[in-house]
Scaffold this motif. Sequence first.
Motif, PDB file in Angstrom:
ATOM      1  N   ASN A 150     -13.898  -7.620   6.906  1.00 26.66           N
ATOM      2  CA  ASN A 150     -12.941  -6.747   7.580  1.00 26.66           C
ATOM      3  C   ASN A 150     -11.580  -7.421   7.639  1.00 26.66           C
ATOM      4  OD1 ASN A 150     -14.709  -4.523   8.811  1.00 26.66           O
ATOM      5  ND2 ASN A 150     -15.748  -6.384   9.461  1.00 26.66           N
ATOM      6  N   CYS A 151     -10.549  -6.596   7.652  1.00 34.95           N
ATOM      7  CA  CYS A 151      -9.191  -7.064   7.907  1.00 34.95           C
ATOM      8  C   CYS A 151      -8.393  -5.886   8.438  1.00 34.95           C
ATOM      9  CB  CYS A 151      -8.549  -7.660   6.644  1.00 34.95           C
ATOM     10  SG  CYS A 151      -8.240  -6.502   5.302  1.00 34.95           S
ATOM     11  N   VAL A 152      -7.184  -6.155   8.862  1.00 38.26           N
ATOM     12  CA  VAL A 152      -6.257  -5.104   9.262  1.00 38.26           C
ATOM     13  C   VAL A 152      -4.989  -5.275   8.443  1.00 38.26           C
ATOM     14  CG1 VAL A 152      -4.795  -4.233  11.140  1.00 38.26           C
ATOM     15  CG2 VAL A 152      -7.200  -4.752  11.570  1.00 38.26           C
ATOM     16  N   VAL A 153      -4.458  -4.150   8.000  1.00 34.55           N
ATOM     17  CA  VAL A 153      -3.277  -4.114   7.142  1.00 34.55           C
ATOM     18  C   VAL A 153      -2.186  -3.316   7.849  1.00 34.55           C
ATOM     19  CG1 VAL A 153      -2.396  -3.236   4.947  1.00 34.55           C
ATOM     20  CG2 VAL A 153      -4.671  -4.259   5.038  1.00 34.55           C
ATOM     21  N   GLY A 154      -0.988  -3.872   7.887  1.00 40.04           N
ATOM     22  CA  GLY A 154       0.175  -3.174   8.428  1.00 40.04           C
ATOM     23  C   GLY A 154       1.071  -2.718   7.294  1.00 40.04           C
ATOM     24  N   PHE A 155       1.733  -1.559   7.492  1.00 39.59           N
ATOM     25  CA  PHE A 155       2.601  -0.996   6.453  1.00 39.59           C
ATOM     26  C   PHE A 155       3.644  -0.096   7.100  1.00 39.59           C
ATOM     27  CE2 PHE A 155      -0.460   2.148   7.418  1.00 39.59           C
ATOM     28  CZ  PHE A 155       0.155   3.378   7.211  1.00 39.59           C
ATOM     29  N   GLY A 156       4.756   0.099   6.420  1.00 38.59           N
ATOM     30  CA  GLY A 156       5.777   1.041   6.861  1.00 38.59           C
ATOM     31  C   GLY A 156       5.773   2.251   5.956  1.00 38.59           C
ATOM     32  N   SER A 157       5.989   3.439   6.526  1.00 40.30           N
ATOM     33  CA  SER A 157       5.998   4.655   5.717  1.00 40.30           C
ATOM     34  C   SER A 157       6.733   5.765   6.455  1.00 40.30           C
ATOM     35  CB  SER A 157       4.563   5.103   5.420  1.00 40.30           C
ATOM     36  OG  SER A 157       4.580   6.326   4.714  1.00 40.30           O
ATOM     37  N   GLU A 158       7.388   6.609   5.685  1.00 42.68           N
ATOM     38  CA  GLU A 158       8.043   7.800   6.229  1.00 42.68           C
ATOM     39  C   GLU A 158       7.142   9.021   6.107  1.00 42.68           C
ATOM     40  OE1 GLU A 158      10.796   7.995   7.852  1.00 42.68           O
ATOM     41  OE2 GLU A 158      11.773   6.099   7.408  1.00 42.68           O
TER      42      GLU A 158
ATOM     43  N   GLY B 186       3.707   0.106  -0.559  1.00 48.14           N
ATOM     44  CA  GLY B 186       4.598  -1.019  -0.800  1.00 48.14           C
ATOM     45  C   GLY B 186       4.129  -2.273  -0.094  1.00 48.14           C
ATOM     46  N   GLN B 187       5.075  -3.026   0.442  1.00 46.54           N
ATOM     47  CA  GLN B 187       4.756  -4.309   1.070  1.00 46.54           C
ATOM     48  C   GLN B 187       3.817  -4.113   2.262  1.00 46.54           C
ATOM     49  OE1 GLN B 187       8.133  -6.659   2.136  1.00 46.54           O
ATOM     50  NE2 GLN B 187       6.901  -8.263   3.046  1.00 46.54           N
ATOM     51  N   LEU B 188       2.816  -4.997   2.337  1.00 45.31           N
ATOM     52  CA  LEU B 188       1.823  -4.950   3.405  1.00 45.31           C
ATOM     53  C   LEU B 188       1.846  -6.244   4.203  1.00 45.31           C
ATOM     54  CD1 LEU B 188      -1.281  -3.748   1.334  1.00 45.31           C
ATOM     55  CD2 LEU B 188       0.359  -2.300   2.581  1.00 45.31           C
ATOM     56  N   THR B 189       1.449  -6.145   5.449  1.00 42.58           N
ATOM     57  CA  THR B 189       1.123  -7.319   6.261  1.00 42.58           C
ATOM     58  C   THR B 189      -0.393  -7.328   6.352  1.00 42.58           C
ATOM     59  OG1 THR B 189       3.143  -7.063   7.545  1.00 42.58           O
ATOM     60  CG2 THR B 189       1.403  -8.425   8.500  1.00 42.58           C
ATOM     61  N   VAL B 190      -1.028  -8.392   5.866  1.00 46.16           N
ATOM     62  CA  VAL B 190      -2.490  -8.438   5.788  1.00 46.16           C
ATOM     63  C   VAL B 190      -3.006  -9.562   6.689  1.00 46.16           C
ATOM     64  CG1 VAL B 190      -4.489  -8.672   4.249  1.00 46.16           C
ATOM     65  CG2 VAL B 190      -2.382  -7.604   3.397  1.00 46.16           C
ATOM     66  N   SER B 191      -3.944  -9.211   7.554  1.00 42.63           N
ATOM     67  CA  SER B 191      -4.562 -10.211   8.424  1.00 42.63           C
ATOM     68  C   SER B 191      -5.478 -11.109   7.608  1.00 42.63           C
ATOM     69  CB  SER B 191      -5.395  -9.526   9.519  1.00 42.63           C
ATOM     70  OG  SER B 191      -6.616  -9.033   8.985  1.00 42.63           O
ATOM     71  N   SER B 192      -6.022 -12.101   8.262  1.00 42.54           N
ATOM     72  CA  SER B 192      -7.098 -12.882   7.658  1.00 42.54           C
ATOM     73  C   SER B 192      -8.277 -11.947   7.400  1.00 42.54           C
ATOM     74  CB  SER B 192      -7.556 -13.987   8.618  1.00 42.54           C
ATOM     75  OG  SER B 192      -6.500 -14.870   8.895  1.00 42.54           O
TER      76      SER B 192
END
Length: 166
Positions: free
Chosen positions: A52-60, A30-36
């Motif tokens: 390169n980048c870093v991606v944040g996500f929430g998951s159960e 679903g929704q991601l937080t994506v770095s530069s």
Amino acid sequence: MPYGYISVGSNIDKQKYIPASLVALRKCFGQLTVSSIYESEAVGFSGDSFYNCVVGFGSELDVKIVARKLRQIELDNGRTRSCKKFSARTLDLDLLLYGDQIINEDGLQIPRDEIERYAFVLEPLAEIAPMLQHPVSQLTYDELWKNFDKTDVRQKRIDPVWLPTE
């Protein structure tokens, strides 16, 4: 809900595989937080530069299921499991953090030691999660980045035209 962070890298057809990975990660999580996006020199071998980048996500999902999903996305994007650790690749997805879990078993290491070793992991992580604390050192990623030895860092933030928007 646990929040995870994934390091994303490519140095083969990177203009194709970085955006493809972001699409696949959105389908999974679903929704991601994506770095530069950062362009950096290859580490440990001679080769084309990486994006390169870093991606944040929430998951159960269980952390092992998340790790399996990342491996499948790599395979779906032309990654071969026979490649050496330091080599060119279409896509490299590493689960850096998952909630406050500390794991070192069955080939799964969380938090990944690359966080504190490589600027191409730490700088984008500090960009999107500056106040989050490393589960072992208890330092924030902003503090870790400020204290990082940048003497030999060869990377720059880039603004690719293909970067997907939220």
